[in-house]
Design a protein around this motif. Structure first.
Motif, short mmCIF file in Angstrom:
data_model
loop_
_atom_site.label_atom_id
_atom_site.label_comp_id
_atom_site.label_asym_id
_atom_site.label_seq_id
_atom_site.Cartn_x
_atom_site.Cartn_y
_atom_site.Cartn_z
N ALA A 1 10.58 24.01 -52.83
CA ALA A 1 9.15 23.69 -52.94
C ALA A 1 8.64 23.86 -54.36
N GLU A 2 9.36 24.67 -55.17
CA GLU A 2 8.94 24.90 -56.55
C GLU A 2 9.54 23.90 -57.52
N MET A 3 10.43 23.05 -57.04
CA MET A 3 11.02 22.04 -57.91
C MET A 3 9.98 20.98 -58.25
N ASP A 4 9.95 20.55 -59.51
CA ASP A 4 8.95 19.58 -59.93
C ASP A 4 8.97 18.32 -59.09
N GLU A 5 10.15 17.75 -58.89
CA GLU A 5 10.24 16.49 -58.15
C GLU A 5 9.68 16.65 -56.74
N MET A 6 10.07 17.74 -56.08
CA MET A 6 9.61 17.99 -54.71
C MET A 6 8.09 18.19 -54.68
N ALA A 7 7.60 19.03 -55.59
CA ALA A 7 6.18 19.35 -55.59
C ALA A 7 5.31 18.14 -55.92
N ILE A 8 5.77 17.32 -56.86
CA ILE A 8 4.99 16.13 -57.23
C ILE A 8 4.94 15.14 -56.07
N LEU A 9 6.08 14.90 -55.44
CA LEU A 9 6.09 13.97 -54.31
C LEU A 9 5.27 14.52 -53.14
N ASN A 10 5.38 15.81 -52.88
CA ASN A 10 4.62 16.40 -51.78
C ASN A 10 3.13 16.50 -52.07
N SER A 11 2.76 16.36 -53.34
CA SER A 11 1.33 16.42 -53.67
C SER A 11 0.57 15.26 -53.04
N ILE A 12 1.27 14.16 -52.75
CA ILE A 12 0.59 13.00 -52.15
C ILE A 12 0.15 13.30 -50.72
N PRO A 13 1.05 13.68 -49.80
CA PRO A 13 0.57 14.02 -48.46
C PRO A 13 -0.31 15.26 -48.44
N THR A 14 -0.11 16.19 -49.38
CA THR A 14 -0.98 17.36 -49.44
C THR A 14 -2.41 16.94 -49.76
N ALA A 15 -2.56 16.10 -50.76
CA ALA A 15 -3.90 15.65 -51.15
C ALA A 15 -4.55 14.84 -50.05
N GLU A 16 -3.79 13.94 -49.43
CA GLU A 16 -4.35 13.15 -48.34
C GLU A 16 -4.77 14.05 -47.17
N GLY A 17 -3.93 15.04 -46.87
CA GLY A 17 -4.26 15.96 -45.78
C GLY A 17 -5.51 16.78 -46.08
N ALA A 18 -5.64 17.22 -47.33
CA ALA A 18 -6.82 18.00 -47.71
C ALA A 18 -8.10 17.17 -47.60
N ILE A 19 -8.02 15.92 -48.04
CA ILE A 19 -9.18 15.04 -47.94
C ILE A 19 -9.51 14.75 -46.47
N MET A 20 -8.48 14.58 -45.65
CA MET A 20 -8.69 14.37 -44.22
C MET A 20 -9.45 15.55 -43.61
N LEU A 21 -9.03 16.79 -43.96
CA LEU A 21 -9.72 17.97 -43.46
C LEU A 21 -11.17 17.99 -43.90
N MET B 1 -16.92 18.07 -43.00
CA MET B 1 -18.17 17.95 -43.73
C MET B 1 -19.15 17.01 -43.03
N PRO B 2 -20.45 17.33 -43.08
CA PRO B 2 -21.45 16.45 -42.49
C PRO B 2 -21.87 15.32 -43.43
N ILE B 3 -21.26 15.29 -44.63
CA ILE B 3 -21.58 14.26 -45.61
C ILE B 3 -20.28 13.53 -45.98
N THR B 4 -20.42 12.41 -46.65
CA THR B 4 -19.24 11.66 -47.08
C THR B 4 -18.62 12.31 -48.32
N ILE B 5 -17.33 12.03 -48.49
CA ILE B 5 -16.68 12.42 -49.74
C ILE B 5 -17.31 11.64 -50.90
N HIS B 6 -17.56 10.37 -50.66
CA HIS B 6 -18.22 9.54 -51.67
C HIS B 6 -19.56 10.17 -52.03
#
Length: 297
Positions: A125-145, A150-155
């Motif tokens: 998980a600390e390897m750059d390649e792994m962490a960079i690739l996993n940042s995509i589903p992590t970011a999408e998951g965080a935005i989904m949460l 939230m009662p307002i839009t992200i926009h």
């Protein structure tokens, strides 16, 4: 079966849907695999199902543990297993010195056993390649949460990202892409300069207290106590805090509860929100990593 892993004996202990995809790729590349705690699997050439982890690791050239690793008392992360799976002293004793042991995150007990046994412990998980690739589903998951909570839009919302590392940068860029007003806090001047290039206001942690006062949502990626009681007291009552740092995160959750701030710890999002993608990431990285650890690359 041919392939670049031909003849290499692999033991896989525990895991979830990600490791199932990894298993299929390792078999495709010719590895001989003994697996324990990965649930019901179809019959496949080169794959042996073991009930006991000690049987699985016997004679293995490399050991693969699940990304979340091992919890207290040696409990292996194995949600697909029919019964709890343990990394016992018997299992540890069956692993010769020098054996590569691959795991996403190694907690102290595993590190201690690896040091005592002389294994080559690799935290992927600390390897750059792994962490960079996993940042995509992590970011999408965080935005989904955030969208769910939230009662307002992200926009149009005020989104504060703490830490502009591999996950923080991807998250900030996605938030910006859907119209959030992104602000970044980072300790490093070069990373703050990167934020400036992207058009995001960026400040050092000395200005965190002022920045949190404006935020509708705060995403923390820093594995250190940054959202303290004092800092939390300066947030809006309706703020949402999503902590993506490894357990225990960087938020004082007791203080958040006392102050009636909504705060959630959300580690390991790739395996939860996009297990197929997360599995393909493992399948992309692990074969070459195995060869490198065995001195064959």
């Amino acid at each position: 079966m041919g392939g670049m892993l031909s003849g290499i004996k692999v033991a896989m202990l525990g895991g979830d849907a990600r490791e199932v995809i990894l298993l299929e790729e390792l078999l495709r590349q010719g590895a001989e695999i003994k697996v324990a705690g990965l649930g019901e699997l179809p019959r496949q050439d080169g794959c042996t199902i073991c009930e006991d982890p000690a049987d699985a690791v016997e004679g293995a050239d490399v050991i693969i543990l699940p990304v979340p690793g091992i919890k207290g008392e040696g409990l292996i992360y194995a949600p697909r297993a029919r019964r709890p799976l343990y990394f016992s002293q018997e299992v540890a004793a069956a692993i010769p010195a020098g054996t590569p042991v691959l795991v996403g995150v190694a907690r102290p007990p595993l590190k201690e056993m690896a040091a005592a046994g002389g294994w080559l412990l690799v935290e992927t998980a600390e390897m750059d390649e792994m962490a960079i690739l996993n940042s995509i589903p992590t970011a999408e998951g965080a935005i989904m949460l955030a969208m769910q909570e939230m009662p307002i839009t992200i926009h149009g919302c005020e989104a504060l990202v703490l830490g502009l590392g591999r996950t923080g940068f991807t998250l900030a860029r996605m938030l910006d892409g859907i119209g959030a007003r992104v602000t970044v806090i980072d300790r490093g001047a070069p990373d703050r300069a990167r934020a400036y290039v992207e058009g995001w206001p960026a400040f050092p942690f000395s200005e965190l207290a002022a920045a949190v006062a404006r935020a509708d949502v705060i995403f923390n990626t820093v594995p250190a106590p940054v959202l303290t009681r004092d800092v939390l007291s300066r947030t809006k009552p309706e703020v949402l805090i999503i902590d993506l740092a490894s357990n225990p995160g960087g938020t004082d959750f007791n203080a958040a509860a006392d102050l009636k701030r909504r705060a959630m710890l959300a580690p390991g999002l790739p395996g939860k929100v996009a297990p197929q993608t997360a599995g393909k990431i493992l399948a992309r990285i692990y074969p070459a990593l195995i060869l490198k650890c065995l001195g064959r690359l």
